[in-house]
Enzyme design. Structure first.
Site, short mmCIF file in Angstrom:
data_model
loop_
_atom_site.label_atom_id
_atom_site.label_comp_id
_atom_site.label_asym_id
_atom_site.label_seq_id
_atom_site.Cartn_x
_atom_site.Cartn_y
_atom_site.Cartn_z
N ARG A 16 0.75 -1.10 -0.01
CA ARG A 16 -0.06 0.23 0.03
C ARG A 16 0.84 1.35 0.04
NH1 ARG A 16 -3.47 -2.01 4.94
NH2 ARG A 16 -1.72 -3.37 5.39
N LYS A 23 8.68 -1.19 3.20
CA LYS A 23 7.85 -0.29 4.25
C LYS A 23 8.38 0.16 5.32
CE LYS A 23 4.21 -2.05 6.36
NZ LYS A 23 2.57 -2.12 6.48
N ASN A 377 42.15 37.04 6.01
CA ASN A 377 41.08 37.64 5.23
C ASN A 377 41.10 37.18 3.79
OD1 ASN A 377 38.86 39.70 5.59
ND2 ASN A 377 40.00 40.43 3.82
N ARG A 440 48.94 40.30 -12.01
CA ARG A 440 48.00 40.67 -12.97
C ARG A 440 48.68 41.85 -13.82
NH1 ARG A 440 45.47 44.45 -8.01
NH2 ARG A 440 46.95 46.11 -8.51
C1 UD1 Z 1 -2.25 -5.61 11.76
C2 UD1 Z 1 -3.16 -6.56 12.35
C3 UD1 Z 1 -4.35 -5.58 12.87
C4 UD1 Z 1 -3.81 -4.38 13.62
C5 UD1 Z 1 -2.80 -3.57 12.72
C6 UD1 Z 1 -2.26 -2.60 13.79
C7 UD1 Z 1 -2.86 -8.74 11.69
C8 UD1 Z 1 -3.48 -9.93 10.96
N1 UD1 Z 1 -3.63 -7.78 11.81
O1 UD1 Z 1 -2.71 -5.29 10.21
O2 UD1 Z 1 -5.33 -6.40 13.64
O3 UD1 Z 1 -5.05 -3.54 13.95
O4 UD1 Z 1 -1.78 -4.43 12.35
O5 UD1 Z 1 -1.36 -1.81 13.11
O6 UD1 Z 1 -1.98 -9.08 12.30
N2 UD1 Z 1 4.48 -8.76 8.34
C9 UD1 Z 1 5.44 -9.98 8.51
N3 UD1 Z 1 5.05 -10.76 7.74
C10 UD1 Z 1 3.97 -11.02 7.13
C11 UD1 Z 1 3.01 -9.96 7.34
C12 UD1 Z 1 3.33 -8.89 8.06
O7 UD1 Z 1 6.63 -9.33 8.87
O8 UD1 Z 1 3.60 -12.23 6.87
C13 UD1 Z 1 4.95 -7.39 9.05
C14 UD1 Z 1 4.81 -6.31 8.40
O9 UD1 Z 1 5.87 -5.92 7.65
C15 UD1 Z 1 4.30 -5.21 9.19
C16 UD1 Z 1 3.59 -6.00 10.24
O10 UD1 Z 1 3.91 -7.35 10.12
O11 UD1 Z 1 5.29 -4.59 9.78
C17 UD1 Z 1 1.85 -5.86 10.23
O12 UD1 Z 1 1.44 -6.45 9.05
P1 UD1 Z 1 0.49 -5.59 8.23
O13 UD1 Z 1 0.15 -6.33 6.89
O14 UD1 Z 1 0.75 -3.95 8.06
O15 UD1 Z 1 -0.86 -5.84 9.05
P2 UD1 Z 1 -2.15 -4.85 9.27
O16 UD1 Z 1 -3.01 -4.89 7.92
O17 UD1 Z 1 -1.64 -3.38 9.63
CA CA Z 2 0.15 -2.33 9.33
#
Ligand code: UD1
Ligand code: CA
Length: 459
Positions: A16, A23, A377, A440
């Site tokens: 996103r 990210k 200077n 000069r």
């Molecule tokens: C997640 C939570 C949501 C919460 C929100 C808060 C889940 C399923 N949902 O959603 O309930 O409200 O965070 O900000 O957990 N990541 C990995 N590996 C993966 C997927 C994600 O390392 O396979 C890491 C991402 O890099 C990120 C974090 O986990 O730093 C959160 O993942 P993201 O996809 O942003 O979750 P949200 O949809 O924001």
């Molecule tokens: Ca997130």
């Protein structure tokens, strides 16, 4: 005391964000998001910190360095799957594990410490950090039962209309009993809208096992902001900027217009320094007391002494002393050392040069690859001619020398101690100390020349 561990999730691509940059490496106030999280988590006393990396693993690792353990999540199958990757580092350990997302850059160690204490005091097996969001869109919602206890978390995409009206969100920060966490992770399924293994499902799994599950609500939603897109990134930037500026002001720094002043996280500024609007101070910069910085000034990786004034100027990777005045419209380029009481004035560019105490280049100069002694200077328009198209050479200007206006000093060349260079000179040879160099053409006046010219043209 209970053993404490932490896992930071930082493997996602961040679709996103619509960016080539992963990210968690997007900066907030000049520091990558994940670094903010690591810095705060590192303030807690922990036995182990594990970072889950995937997309951009090498870049994330080189950003954070050797202070923690890394595990690789090769395919991003969800947050539960991400934590499972730390199984070989943690699953047999007794203690509490804190899990934090790498995309919540505003979370503070204070809040995480409060969460850990709450978790330990209640004897819960899982405690989730929640917050009330005025716009909870995109976040997982906290579903509580009739008694008000946490039942489960439902992701926004999986939530029904009624669940979507709930404002209490999962912040993505939790504490778990470590062993129970890794056992429960084995039971998480990916039967949901996104086909992912959700970490928050562990809450419902533990609840069904009749374990105590608790929630700790922070009153600061701001601190828990999850950055998924550039709009949230700009919100995080605003909040962090406000936080940093406020801290400086409370430390005794005057910031005339905090909304229009951009100071990176690790900058140090001593009291009674004043920062004027439009100023950007980045990187590893230290500014001592009673300086005046700005307006409209950019400083990066500089150390600046006391009572120095820098107006409408740019300074990078340099050391600047006490009682120095720089600008307006000066440019201090990397590897410069500007000693005490130096004046670098209007439209002066300095590169990889040393200025000794009390020396002045007040107007319209380029001084590059130069060693300027003390009390020198440099007249208006003095230029060190440091480059022959292939190589750069050194210009030495010894103590007390006086360089007349509009002179070119063609490097390599040395102007000796106390020497004078006549205005308009192009100096190609060394000038001995205490001598005058005139390089000069001698002036010739042809009297009556114009009259004769006019007469000739009339004929
Ligand atoms: C997640 C939570 C949501 C919460 C929100 C808060 C889940 C399923 N949902 O959603 O309930 O409200 O965070 O900000 O957990 N990541 C990995 N590996 C993966 C997927 C994600 O390392 O396979 C890491 C991402 O890099 C990120 C974090 O986990 O730093 C959160 O993942 P993201 O996809 O942003 O979750 P949200 O949809 O924001
Ligand atoms: Ca997130």
């Amino acid at each position: 005391m209970t053993n404490r561990y932490a896992v930071i999730l930082a493997a996602g691509q961040g679709t996103r964000m619509k960016s080539k940059l992963y990210k968690v490496l997007h900066p907030v106030c000049d520091k990558p998001m994940v670094q903010h999280v690591v810095d705060q988590v590192s303030m807690l006393s922990l036995q182990k910190l594990v970072i889950v990396v995937g997309h951009g693993a090498d870049k994330v690792k080189s950003q954070i360095g050797e202070q923690c353990e890394y595990v690789l999540q090769e395919e991003q199958l969800g947050t539960a799957h991400a934590v499972m990757q730390a199984s070989s580092n943690l699953s047999d350990k007794e203690g509490v594990t804190l899990v934090v997302c790498g995309d919540t850059p505003l979370i503070t160690s204070k809040t995480m410490e409060a969460l850990l204490l709450h978790h330990e005091e209640t004897g819960a097996k899982a405690t989730i950090l929640t917050a009330n969001a005025s716009d909870p869109t995109g976040y997982g919602r906290v579903i509580r039962n009739k008694e008000g206890n946490v039942q489960k978390i439902v992701e926004h995409k999986d939530a029904n209309e009624q669940e979507r009206t709930i404002n209490e969100i999962n912040t993505g920060t939790y504490c778990f009993d470590n062993k129970l966490l890794f056992q429960a992770l084995n039971n998480v399924s990916n039967d949901n809208v996104q086909g992912e293994y959700y970490l928050p499902d562990v809450i419902e799994i533990l609840k069904k096992q009749d374990e105590i599950v608790s929630a700790f609500q922070t009153d600061s939603f701001e601190e828990t902001l999850g950055v998924n897109d550039r709009f949230a990134l700009s919100q995080a930037e605003q909040i962090m900027k406000h936080r940093i500026n406020k801290q400086h002001m409370l430390n005794g720094v005057t910031i005339i217009d905090p909304g229009n002043t951009y100071i990176s996280s690790d900058v140090i500024i001593q009291q009674d320094t004043t920062i004027y609007p439009g100023t950007v101070i980045k990187g590893n910069t230290t500014i001592l007391s009673q300086c005046e910085i700005g307006p409209n000034t950019e400083i990066k990786n500089c150390s600046i002494g006391e009572k120095t004034v820098i107006r409408h100027s740019v300074a990078h990777d340099s050391s600047i002393g006490n009682d120095v005045t720089i600008g307006p419209f000066a440019h201090i380029r990397p590897a410069s050392t500007i000693s005490d009481e130096v004046k670098i004035g209007n439209f002066v560019e300095v590169k990889k040069s040393i200025f000794g105490k009390g020396s002045k280049a007040s107007h319209l100069s380029y001084i590059g690859d130069a060693e300027v002694g003390s009390d020198v200077n440099l007249g208006c328009g003095s230029i060190t001619v440091n480059y022959d198209g292939k190589n750069k050479y050194l210009t030495k200007i010894e103590d007390g020398a006086f360089i007349g206006c509009n002179s070119n000093l063609i490097a390599p060349v040395t102007i000796g101690k106390g020497a004078y260079v006549a205005a308009g000179s192009t100096v190609t040879n060394d000038v001995p100390g205490n001598s005058l160099s005139i390089a000069r053409a001698r002036q010739v006046n042809k009297e009556g020349y114009v009259d004769r010219l006019n007469k000739n043209t009339k004929d």
